[in-house]
Design a protein around this motif. Structure first.
Motif, PDB file in Angstrom:
ATOM      1  N   THR A 153       0.850  -1.192   0.000  1.00 32.54           N
ATOM      2  CA  THR A 153       0.000   0.000   0.000  1.00 32.54           C
ATOM      3  C   THR A 153       0.883   1.238   0.000  1.00 32.54           C
ATOM      4  OG1 THR A 153      -0.078   0.205   2.414  1.00 32.54           O
ATOM      5  CG2 THR A 153      -1.694  -1.261   1.388  1.00 32.54           C
ATOM      6  N   ASN A 154       0.270   2.367  -0.257  1.00 34.23           N
ATOM      7  CA  ASN A 154       1.030   3.624  -0.276  1.00 34.23           C
ATOM      8  C   ASN A 154       1.245   4.196   1.106  1.00 34.23           C
ATOM      9  OD1 ASN A 154       1.143   3.632  -3.122  1.00 34.23           O
ATOM     10  ND2 ASN A 154      -0.867   4.608  -3.272  1.00 34.23           N
ATOM     11  N   GLN A 155       0.575   3.628   2.117  1.00 35.23           N
ATOM     12  CA  GLN A 155       0.623   4.220   3.445  1.00 35.23           C
ATOM     13  C   GLN A 155       1.790   3.727   4.299  1.00 35.23           C
ATOM     14  OE1 GLN A 155      -2.437   2.909   2.199  1.00 35.23           O
ATOM     15  NE2 GLN A 155      -2.862   4.975   1.464  1.00 35.23           N
ATOM     16  N   THR A 156       2.459   2.674   3.902  1.00 34.49           N
ATOM     17  CA  THR A 156       3.475   2.080   4.770  1.00 34.49           C
ATOM     18  C   THR A 156       4.747   2.923   4.839  1.00 34.49           C
ATOM     19  OG1 THR A 156       4.833   0.125   5.149  1.00 34.49           O
ATOM     20  CG2 THR A 156       4.333   0.655   2.857  1.00 34.49           C
ATOM     21  N   PRO A 157       5.357   3.035   6.028  1.00 39.10           N
ATOM     22  CA  PRO A 157       6.645   3.723   6.151  1.00 39.10           C
ATOM     23  C   PRO A 157       7.826   2.810   5.824  1.00 39.10           C
ATOM     24  CG  PRO A 157       5.899   3.040   8.314  1.00 39.10           C
ATOM     25  CD  PRO A 157       4.813   2.636   7.345  1.00 39.10           C
ATOM     26  N   LEU A 158       7.553   1.531   5.525  1.00 35.76           N
ATOM     27  CA  LEU A 158       8.619   0.571   5.276  1.00 35.76           C
ATOM     28  C   LEU A 158       9.142   0.684   3.852  1.00 35.76           C
ATOM     29  CD1 LEU A 158       6.986  -2.561   6.966  1.00 35.76           C
ATOM     30  CD2 LEU A 158       8.653  -0.990   7.971  1.00 35.76           C
ATOM     31  N   LEU A 159      10.338   0.161   3.640  1.00 40.88           N
ATOM     32  CA  LEU A 159      10.892   0.044   2.294  1.00 40.88           C
ATOM     33  C   LEU A 159      10.209  -1.135   1.615  1.00 40.88           C
ATOM     34  CD1 LEU A 159      13.061   0.727   0.123  1.00 40.88           C
ATOM     35  CD2 LEU A 159      14.550  -0.906   1.287  1.00 40.88           C
ATOM     36  N   THR A 160       9.602  -0.909   0.459  1.00 36.78           N
ATOM     37  CA  THR A 160       8.861  -1.978  -0.217  1.00 36.78           C
ATOM     38  C   THR A 160       9.457  -2.276  -1.587  1.00 36.78           C
ATOM     39  OG1 THR A 160       7.272  -0.387  -1.125  1.00 36.78           O
ATOM     40  CG2 THR A 160       6.721  -1.436   0.975  1.00 36.78           C
ATOM     41  N   LEU A 161       9.390  -3.549  -1.954  1.00 37.59           N
ATOM     42  CA  LEU A 161       9.869  -4.005  -3.257  1.00 37.59           C
ATOM     43  C   LEU A 161       8.729  -4.759  -3.932  1.00 37.59           C
ATOM     44  CD1 LEU A 161      13.325  -5.435  -2.090  1.00 37.59           C
ATOM     45  CD2 LEU A 161      12.899  -3.205  -3.122  1.00 37.59           C
ATOM     46  N   PRO A 162       8.122  -4.213  -4.991  1.00 36.06           N
ATOM     47  CA  PRO A 162       7.038  -4.932  -5.663  1.00 36.06           C
ATOM     48  C   PRO A 162       7.560  -6.179  -6.366  1.00 36.06           C
ATOM     49  CG  PRO A 162       7.613  -2.944  -6.868  1.00 36.06           C
ATOM     50  CD  PRO A 162       8.383  -2.898  -5.591  1.00 36.06           C
ATOM     51  N   VAL A 163       6.738  -7.228  -6.363  1.00 35.40           N
ATOM     52  CA  VAL A 163       7.139  -8.492  -6.980  1.00 35.40           C
ATOM     53  C   VAL A 163       6.208  -8.868  -8.122  1.00 35.40           C
ATOM     54  CG1 VAL A 163       7.529 -10.962  -6.589  1.00 35.40           C
ATOM     55  CG2 VAL A 163       8.166  -9.297  -4.823  1.00 35.40           C
ATOM     56  N   VAL A 164       4.895  -8.845  -7.883  1.00 33.70           N
ATOM     57  CA  VAL A 164       3.963  -9.287  -8.908  1.00 33.70           C
ATOM     58  C   VAL A 164       2.621  -8.606  -8.695  1.00 33.70           C
ATOM     59  CG1 VAL A 164       3.086 -11.272  -7.586  1.00 33.70           C
ATOM     60  CG2 VAL A 164       3.140 -11.382 -10.091  1.00 33.70           C
ATOM     61  N   GLN A 165       1.854  -8.441  -9.779  1.00 31.11           N
ATOM     62  CA  GLN A 165       0.501  -7.894  -9.668  1.00 31.11           C
ATOM     63  C   GLN A 165      -0.510  -9.021  -9.783  1.00 31.11           C
ATOM     64  OE1 GLN A 165      -0.550  -4.070 -11.433  1.00 31.11           O
ATOM     65  NE2 GLN A 165      -2.422  -4.970 -12.269  1.00 31.11           N
ATOM     66  N   SER A 271      13.716   0.319   6.253  1.00 30.12           N
ATOM     67  CA  SER A 271      14.736   0.904   5.379  1.00 30.12           C
ATOM     68  C   SER A 271      16.115   0.937   6.034  1.00 30.12           C
ATOM     69  CB  SER A 271      14.321   2.321   4.968  1.00 30.12           C
ATOM     70  OG  SER A 271      14.103   3.140   6.115  1.00 30.12           O
ATOM     71  N   GLY A 272      16.185   1.149   7.335  1.00 27.78           N
ATOM     72  CA  GLY A 272      17.469   1.200   8.009  1.00 27.78           C
ATOM     73  C   GLY A 272      18.151  -0.148   8.134  1.00 27.78           C
ATOM     74  N   ARG A 273      17.427  -1.236   7.817  1.00 28.23           N
ATOM     75  CA  ARG A 273      17.984  -2.585   7.952  1.00 28.23           C
ATOM     76  C   ARG A 273      18.279  -3.231   6.604  1.00 28.23           C
ATOM     77  NH1 ARG A 273      15.300  -6.729  10.597  1.00 28.23           N
ATOM     78  NH2 ARG A 273      17.234  -7.269  11.684  1.00 28.23           N
ATOM     79  N   ALA A 274      17.894  -2.591   5.520  1.00 23.52           N
ATOM     80  CA  ALA A 274      17.994  -3.224   4.204  1.00 23.52           C
ATOM     81  C   ALA A 274      19.419  -3.592   3.825  1.00 23.52           C
ATOM     82  CB  ALA A 274      17.393  -2.310   3.140  1.00 23.52           C
ATOM     83  N   GLY A 275      20.399  -2.892   4.369  1.00 23.73           N
ATOM     84  CA  GLY A 275      21.782  -3.177   4.027  1.00 23.73           C
ATOM     85  C   GLY A 275      22.435  -4.274   4.846  1.00 23.73           C
ATOM     86  N   LEU A 276      21.723  -4.821   5.833  1.00 28.87           N
ATOM     87  CA  LEU A 276      22.294  -5.911   6.624  1.00 28.87           C
ATOM     88  C   LEU A 276      22.547  -7.130   5.728  1.00 28.87           C
ATOM     89  CD1 LEU A 276      20.136  -5.633   9.865  1.00 28.87           C
ATOM     90  CD2 LEU A 276      22.533  -4.995   9.591  1.00 28.87           C
ATOM     91  N   PRO A 277      23.632  -7.865   5.950  1.00 27.16           N
ATOM     92  CA  PRO A 277      24.014  -8.936   5.009  1.00 27.16           C
ATOM     93  C   PRO A 277      22.921  -9.954   4.727  1.00 27.16           C
ATOM     94  CG  PRO A 277      25.808  -8.479   6.520  1.00 27.16           C
ATOM     95  CD  PRO A 277      24.644  -7.671   7.006  1.00 27.16           C
ATOM     96  N   HIS A 278      22.206 -10.414   5.757  1.00 28.17           N
ATOM     97  CA  HIS A 278      21.197 -11.455   5.505  1.00 28.17           C
ATOM     98  C   HIS A 278      19.984 -10.913   4.768  1.00 28.17           C
ATOM     99  CE1 HIS A 278      19.898  -9.514   9.112  1.00 28.17           C
ATOM    100  NE2 HIS A 278      18.990 -10.398   9.459  1.00 28.17           N
TER     101      HIS A 278
END
Length: 305
Positions: A153-165, A271-278
């Motif tokens: 959704t457009n309301q989330t403060p999280l970093l999002t990656l679309p995959v499929v519609q 978003s602050g965790r996206a760069g963690l190795p796992h």
């Protein structure tokens, strides 16, 4: 200067809150029950607030404990993230926690995890039900999950990656007369829907109310397999995401809604965790899956006929 809570005390508080018992928290942390209890008591004395109601049946959070728990979780998570960022081996040989719901867990999660295991065989994966409580987004937000498959959704403060519609469809018996499904046709039998309590289900309920005719009977069913079996036996017409219907039973057919309702499915990460190795390894596996013929076939199945 006011005393500051230690990480040991905060870990004890979080473990006790999540397990409902000082004893179970002690097992989780590898401590004695008295050590966990003393850590929590030290926090309560430090701040002059009771964090738990204690009874012979266990412990439950007080209002102060409820307010404090999300902040304690994040503090503990930030400390753990520091170690993961410093030591890549620790991250890639640790645990990745993924929240998902059933259809995404069946069709999208396994191939991504297979690619992830191929490159990082020591990384353990724990899968949570993303439909429980406040859902996968909240699990990621407060640190109980590292990543969530969900409806974006457009309301989330999280970093999002679309995959499929995907889109919502009407499911009815193949024996029924073919032709488009109209709003009037949806009145011929009870309309079977997932419960509106979960955020993504609430969306389709709101959408249907914009064109359903007065008197349309609605019945909420929690399990998709139960819902499909009810359709097979002539007990109603179901409105479900196309992905949840796959693979389509031979006795059933799907039709577009009278007013289309698409949805975008993807993953969400803080978003602050996206760069963690796992987490970086997970997103790389996801992107690798999107480049495979298997993903192309899935996309083709999700296209309206």
């Amino acid at each position: 200067m006011r005393n500051t809570a230690t990480l040991i005390q905060l870990r004890a508080f979080v473990a006790a809150a999540e397990s409902g018992s000082f004893g179970r928290a002690a097992v989780t942390l590898g401590l004695s029950p008295s050590s966990v209890s003393e850590s929590v008591q030290a926090l309560e004395q430090m701040h002059g607030q009771t964090l738990f109601k204690r009874s012979p049946r266990g412990i439950t959070l007080t209002p102060a404990g409820e307010r404090a728990l999300p902040h304690a979780r994040l503090t503990v998570k930030h400390s753990e993230d520091f170690a993961l960022a410093v030591d890549e081996r620790l991250a890639l040989e640790g645990v990745l926690i993924v929240a998902t719901f059933r259809s995404l867990g069946i069709h999208l999660l396994p191939p991504v995890l297979a690619l992830l295991r191929r490159h990082h065989p020591r990384l353990q994966v724990q899968v949570l039900d993303g439909t429980v409580g406040e859902g996968g987004e909240q699990l990621v937000h407060d640190g109980r999950a590292d990543v969530a498959f969900l409806e974006l959704t457009n309301q989330t403060p999280l970093l999002t990656l679309p995959v499929v519609q995907d889109d919502y469809v009407v499911v009815r018996p193949r024996a029924h007369q073919a032709g488009p499904v109209t709003a009037a046709a949806l009145q011929t039998q009870p309309l079977l829907l997932f419960p509106a309590g979960h955020a993504c289900n609430a969306t389709v309920h709101r959408h249907l109310r914009t064109f359903l005719l007065p008197g349309t009977a609605v019945q909420e069913i929690a399990e998709d397999e139960v819902m499909l079996s009810m359709v097979e036996h002539g007990l109603g017409l179901a409105v479900m995401p196309r992905l949840a219907v796959l693979p389509l039973r031979e006795s059933l057919m799907v039709h577009p809604l009278p007013v289309p309702l698409p949805r975008v499915l993807g993953v969400a990460i803080k978003s602050g965790r996206a760069g963690l190795p796992h987490l970086r390894a997970f997103t790389e596996a996801l992107q690798a899956f999107q480049a495979t013929p298997s993903f192309a076939r899935l996309q083709a199945l999700l296209q309206p006929a």
